[in-house]
Design an enzyme around this catalytic site. Structure first.
Site, short mmCIF file in Angstrom:
data_model
loop_
_atom_site.label_atom_id
_atom_site.label_comp_id
_atom_site.label_asym_id
_atom_site.label_seq_id
_atom_site.Cartn_x
_atom_site.Cartn_y
_atom_site.Cartn_z
N LYS A 77 3.92 0.77 -8.32
CA LYS A 77 2.45 0.67 -8.24
C LYS A 77 1.93 -0.47 -9.10
CE LYS A 77 1.15 4.81 -6.11
NZ LYS A 77 0.56 6.14 -6.17
N LYS A 95 10.03 2.95 2.21
CA LYS A 95 9.49 4.23 2.71
C LYS A 95 8.13 4.01 3.36
CE LYS A 95 6.68 5.74 -1.05
NZ LYS A 95 6.15 6.57 -2.04
N LYS A 137 1.04 4.14 3.15
CA LYS A 137 -0.18 3.44 3.56
C LYS A 137 -0.41 2.17 2.76
CE LYS A 137 -3.70 5.67 5.16
NZ LYS A 137 -4.65 6.68 5.64
#
Ligand code: TYM
Length: 327
Positions: A115, A196, A199
């Site tokens: 992230k 993976k 979104k």
């Protein structure tokens, strides 16, 4: 005798995708319907504050996620479905857990590293302590089993460690929860099948459960089926996985055989996957629209869920405070 507690959470990131469904939510519904567990399912809006979304969008997506979970079969009469911020005790427990969690352990978290690369301008402290709040979610309800996708296993391992660190520092109190995985714990992106499905990669990478059939068909047309350097094609395996879960068994077997014989038609495979996924969620799309047409009913259900959750949360928090020597 009380039943073992199942706890899991999901971010209110708008429409759920087939990865969320096969990796987690499908399993939640099976556990709920088995009648063997006391199930808690939580929409984690505090966690979503660590991302870049605005307030109105968060509020709207929280309701949409709730409607989708109900439309998929989470039943408020069987499970406790609630919004995380409606039970703010989790932030207090997270604070206590922050004080027993070594920084180096949080630095190892792969989700934090990923992230931090995705939102380079917003590497906030909440993103760093995100898994501590997740531990508080689970342990506030004494969750024993945590049905999640593979990407969350490291966070559940950390939760197990936090349990030990707390119990060692104060008193044996929390139980170590275990992750529960499905047969499809990692669904891959359509466009980058070595990653993976998520979104955050972009619209074309995910199949949303609410996508109309035409949209699913178009996304699949662009799905990558090429091999990476002569080996197996991860994109093809991923499409076969979808077929295995959304089409009848023999349909999938036919394609598996054709692939082994080198006679597979990728465009045919994509068409069949599109049709299988779209028809699996036809009823879902109707129920979802119906639920979203009456937000007041939805909100009342969530508020009932929070009331039930809060009874347990308040008791745990009272005990945890006493153990830690506050209040
Ligand atoms: P989240 O919202 O990213 O994902 C929700 C669930 O979906 C699973 N999942 C997948 N499974 C298979 N393939 C994929 N491509 C895929 N993408 C997502 C996730 O593993 C997850 O089970 N931190 C959590 C939310 C959370 C939580 C908790 C979970 C907060 N507190 C306590 C369990 C217990 C998250 O961001 O999940």
């Amino acid at each position: 005798m009380s039943k073992p507690v199942v706890f899991s959470g999901i971010q209110p990131s708008g429409n759920l995708h087939v990865g969320n469904y096969l990796g987690a939510v499908k399993h939640w519904i099976e556990l709920q319907d088995s009648d063997k567990y006391d199930c808690y399912f939580c929409i984690v809006d505090y966690h979503s504050l660590t991302g870049n979304r605005g307030a109105d969008e968060r509020r709207e997506q929280t309701l949409t996620t709730a409607a989708e979970l109900l439309a998929l079969g989470i039943d408020p009469n069987k499970s406790t479905l609630f919004i995380q911020s409606h039970v703010p005790e989790c932030t207090e427990l997270a604070w206590i857990f922050n004080t027993v969690t070594p920084v180096v352990e949080l630095e190892r978290m792969t989700q934090f590293k990923d992230k931090s690369k995705q939102q380079t301008k917003n590497i906030n402290a909440g993103l760093f302590t995100y898994p501590v709040l997740q531990a508080a979610d689970i342990l506030l309800y004494h969750g024993e089993l945590v049905p999640v996708g593979a990407d969350q296993v490291q966070h559940i391992e950390l939760t197990r460690n936090i349990t030990r660190w707390f119990n060692k520092r104060y008193t044996e109190y929390f139980l170590e929860p275990k992750p529960l995985l499905t047969e499809a714990p990692k669904v891959m992106s359509l466009l980058e099948p070595d990653k993976k499905m998520s979104k955050s990669l972009g619209e074309g990478h995910v199949i949303e459960l609410a996508d109309e059939p035409k949209v699913i068909e178009n996304k699949l047309k662009k799905a990558v089926t090429a091999t990476t350097g002569g080996g197996k094609a991860p994109g093809v395996d991923n499409l076969l996985l979808l077929l295995e879960h959304f089409a009848d068994g023999d349909v999938c077997q036919q394609f598996v055989k054709a692939e082994k014989a080198g006679k597979i038609s990728y465009s045919e495979l994509k068409g069949v996957v599109a049709e299988a996924v779209a028809s699996s969620f036809a009823d879902f799309r109707e129920r979802r629209a119906h639920l979203l047409s009456d937000p007041a009913v939805l909100k009342a259900q969530l508020s009932d869920g929070a009331k039930k959750a809060r009874v347990v949360a308040e008791k745990t928090m009272k005990e945890a405070r006493e153990l830690a020597g506050i209040k």
